[in-house]
Scaffold this active site. Structure first.
Site, mmCIF file in Angstrom:
data_model
loop_
_atom_site.group_PDB
_atom_site.id
_atom_site.type_symbol
_atom_site.label_atom_id
_atom_site.label_comp_id
_atom_site.label_asym_id
_atom_site.label_seq_id
_atom_site.Cartn_x
_atom_site.Cartn_y
_atom_site.Cartn_z
ATOM 1 N N CYS A 140 5.631 -17.639 -3.468
ATOM 2 C CA CYS A 140 5.061 -17.363 -4.795
ATOM 3 C C CYS A 140 5.935 -17.969 -5.898
ATOM 4 O O CYS A 140 7.081 -17.549 -6.093
ATOM 5 C CB CYS A 140 4.926 -15.851 -4.956
ATOM 6 S SG CYS A 140 4.599 -15.278 -6.623
ATOM 7 N N CYS A 177 7.049 -15.497 -8.572
ATOM 8 C CA CYS A 177 8.065 -14.604 -7.985
ATOM 9 C C CYS A 177 9.440 -15.261 -8.026
ATOM 10 O O CYS A 177 10.445 -14.606 -8.320
ATOM 11 C CB CYS A 177 7.715 -14.261 -6.534
ATOM 12 S SG CYS A 177 6.163 -13.383 -6.320
#
Length: 119
Positions: free
Chosen positions: A42, A45
């Site tokens: 991600c 993230c």
């Protein structure tokens, strides 16, 4: 204090025993907590991760900061009904956890910590 990567076992010991009481929230921590649900693949993230690490230092001794990889711990992600990453879970001492999805600036997360966890 640095962030702590949580497995299901660590979560059960430090946050809530979801095996013993899966439908009844009982926080086990000594101070409020922030949990970052993330994934290695991600992009947002990856951008949020150093911010979470900085917040762990900024709120050292006031808030415990944890990270949970949703790919490694799908049961924890399912427990909180995590459908997107990153998702931050704010865990106050005497209230239900509050979830926020998305990568937010450090100032906004710090403000949320102050208002949701340290009020």
């Amino acid at each position: 204090m640095a962030t702590i990567n949580l497995s299901k076992g660590g979560f059960t010991r430090r946050v809530a025993n979801i095996e013993l009481s899966p439908n009844d929230w009982k926080f086990l921590g000594d101070r409020p907590a922030l949990i970052d649900f993330h994934a290695k693949w991600c992009g947002p993230c990856k951008r949020l991760s150093p911010i979470i690490d900085e917040l762990a230092e900024d709120f050292n001794g006031k808030v415990d900061v944890y990270k949970v990889n949703v790919d490694d711990e799908p049961e924890l992600a399912n427990y909180f009904n995590i459908r997107t990453v990153p998702t931050l879970v704010f865990v106050p001492m005497n209230d239900m956890p509050k979830l926020v999805s998305g990568a937010y600036p450090k100032q906004e997360i710090a403000h949320a910590i102050d208002t949701l966890l340290l009020k």
